[in-house]
Scaffold this active site. Structure first.
Site, PDB file in Angstrom:
ATOM      1  N   HIS A   1      42.849  32.394  30.219  1.00 59.37           N
ATOM      2  CA  HIS A   1      43.612  31.737  31.288  1.00 59.37           C
ATOM      3  C   HIS A   1      44.936  32.440  31.548  1.00 59.37           C
ATOM      4  CE1 HIS A   1      45.118  28.897  34.050  1.00 59.37           C
ATOM      5  NE2 HIS A   1      45.581  27.978  33.236  1.00 59.37           N
TER       6      HIS A   1
ATOM      7  N   HIS B   1      37.902  37.496  41.063  1.00 62.42           N
ATOM      8  CA  HIS B   1      38.475  36.151  41.002  1.00 62.42           C
ATOM      9  C   HIS B   1      37.350  35.137  41.114  1.00 62.42           C
ATOM     10  CE1 HIS B   1      40.889  32.623  42.203  1.00 62.42           C
ATOM     11  NE2 HIS B   1      41.888  33.235  41.597  1.00 62.42           N
TER      12      HIS B   1
ATOM     13  N   ASP C   1      47.135  38.783  38.801  1.00 63.71           N
ATOM     14  CA  ASP C   1      47.413  39.322  37.472  1.00 63.71           C
ATOM     15  C   ASP C   1      47.427  40.842  37.465  1.00 63.71           C
ATOM     16  OD1 ASP C   1      47.503  36.761  36.144  1.00 63.71           O
ATOM     17  OD2 ASP C   1      45.335  36.674  36.413  1.00 63.71           O
TER      18      ASP C   1
END
Length: 462
Positions: free
Chosen positions: A300, A346, A401
């Site tokens: 996560h 994603h 990210d």
């Protein structure tokens, strides 16, 4: 181009709410909105309560319930192509219309949205005025003092503890000050009023968490030498200051980072965990400590540091000035060895993450000569096309990210094990807003059913 006042009026009319643009007390604004939203929820239940939301498969049940609509969160949703939409506004719109730290500055060096503004939006559904954001900034400053007993608690923690462990423990320590827990224990609160002490606890937690996070940073990485809060600074700018970063560019980066990471629908691990624990009427401190523990999981909250480690390894082997072919060959080597290229793909998005674009724009202006940033942008151009040549990879686009950890590193925040704490400071905004609204809506305790393997055999065996 529409002015912010035009946008505010349009948003108010579209939601058919009597919105007081001069009211700067957030709690009073929410109190006015709650009956309207409660009526809307009642209407949805009465009109659509027996409607089928969708079908799901055994594979989805076993596979983490991915894609199943099983929660209601009124704050944000993730569109496969537009990215996260916060109360109807996309990331580019938030960057344009939310108030900035210097409202008089029109230059690109002062264009990051203030997290105070996005929290107001999450709570009310309305774009705030500069006066409303300024009032919220001062309220968080007034609530943000961390008592010396909590400071001592953190400073006595072993420095080899992970910074996320420290944060979770510090939030649990602060739980002794929960207003909701005290009122509930004394039997002095009714269900219809739960939202009010939840609001008070949530606002206290949000106000204090930058200070707590900064103390953890200074304790773990700077010989426990603390820096006092600066009452002239906004919530995010003060966080950067208390960590020890005085450069304008770092304060701007943290403002943007804390804004774009604040919420991501209700089903991600940290948001769902916070909601789940809160549904048992655990107070915001207990609930968000649990959410932080979920965020600490490698699947996560650690993705941005995985990207950074991957890029640092690449630089160690190839350097920063490489050809596109060098990048393609390196990707081939990674994939053929059974690993993945972190920062691409994603669960929901089917295009490049707008939060990635947001950080690209920031770094191209503020860090245009940084060699690592240049390499990252080159990789982001080359790698998606290369990944598409693999049949099993259908979603090769860079996500948030891919950039966030490298951006923090390039600005001098090189302790990458701390990055998830910055994420947690941001995500407190969305998780607390969701908790307050869950109590305002009177949502019940979450209690899904489960099945053992025998149940599946008995039900589906031919």
């Amino acid at each position: 181009m529409r002015s912010i006042n035009q946008l505010l009026k349009q948003a108010s009319l579209s939601q058919k709410s009597q919105y007081n643009f001069s009211q700067t007390n957030l709690k009073k604004v929410i109190a006015e909105i709650i009956p309207q939203k409660q009526a809307e929820l009642k209407e949805v239940k009465e009109k659509y309560g027996d409607k089928v939301v969708g079908q799901y498969t055994v594979k989805q049940v076993i596979g983490g319930m991915r894609g199943m609509k099983g929660l209601m969160s009124d704050l944000s949703r993730c569109d496969p192509y537009q990215g996260i939409i916060f109360r109807g506004y996309t990331i580019p719109q938030l960057k344009e219309f939310l108030p900035k730290a210097d409202p008089k500055a029109a230059d690109q060096a002062n264009q990051e949205p203030l997290p105070e503004g996005i929290f107001w939006l999450l709570m009310t559904g309305q774009l705030p005025t500069h006066a409303q954001v300024d009032a919220l900034k001062h309220e968080w400053q007034n609530r943000g003092t961390v008592n010396q007993d909590c400071v001592n608690f953190i400073l006595n923690l072993p420095k080899d503890l992970h910074s996320m462990t420290m944060l979770s423990m510090a939030l649990l320590y602060l739980q002794k000050d929960s207003k909701f827990a005290k009122l509930y224990d004394e039997g002095k609160i009714s269900k219809k009023d739960y939202w009010e002490p939840f609001y008070e606890d949530s606002m206290d937690l949000i106000a204090k968490i930058p200070r707590v996070a900064a103390i953890i940073y200074r304790h773990k990485y700077r010989d426990s030498k603390l820096i006092d809060s600066d009452s002239k600074l906004d919530w995010a700018g003060n966080y950067a200051h208390m960590m020890g970063f005085e450069q304008h560019v770092v304060k701007e980066c943290i403002r943007g980072y804390l804004s774009i990471h604040c919420d991501h629908e209700g089903g991600n691990v940290s948001a769902h965990t916070t909601h789940l624990v809160g549904s048992a009427l655990s107070d915001p401190y207990l609930s968000y400590s649990a959410g932080v523990n979920g965020l600490a999981g490698p699947l996560h909250g650690l993705a941005n540091q995985e990207v950074l480690k991957w890029l640092l390894q690449f630089i160690e082997e190839k350097g920063t000035k490489v050809s596109d072919k060098d990048i393609e060959d390196y990707v081939d080597h990674v994939i053929s060895s059974g690993r993945v290229v972190p920062g691409y793909g994603h669960a929901v998005l089917r295009d490049t993450d707008p939060r990635f674009h947001h950080q690209v724009d920031f770094s191209k202006f503020h860090l245009k000569d940084d060699q690592m940033i240049k390499l990252l942008h080159q990789c982001a151009d080359v790698i998606p096309k290369k990944l598409l040549t693999y049949k099993k990879i259908a979603n090769p686009y860079p996500n948030v990210d891919c950039h966030s950890g490298v951006l923090l590193y390039s600005l001098g925040l090189t302790e990458y094990q701390y990055y998830t704490v910055v994420f947690a400071v941001s995500r407190a905004l969305g998780c607390m807003a969701n908790l307050i609204w869950s109590r305002a809506f009177g949502l019940p305790i979450e209690r899904p059913g489960s099945a053992d393997l025998k149940w599946f055999h008995d039900k589906y065996r031919e």
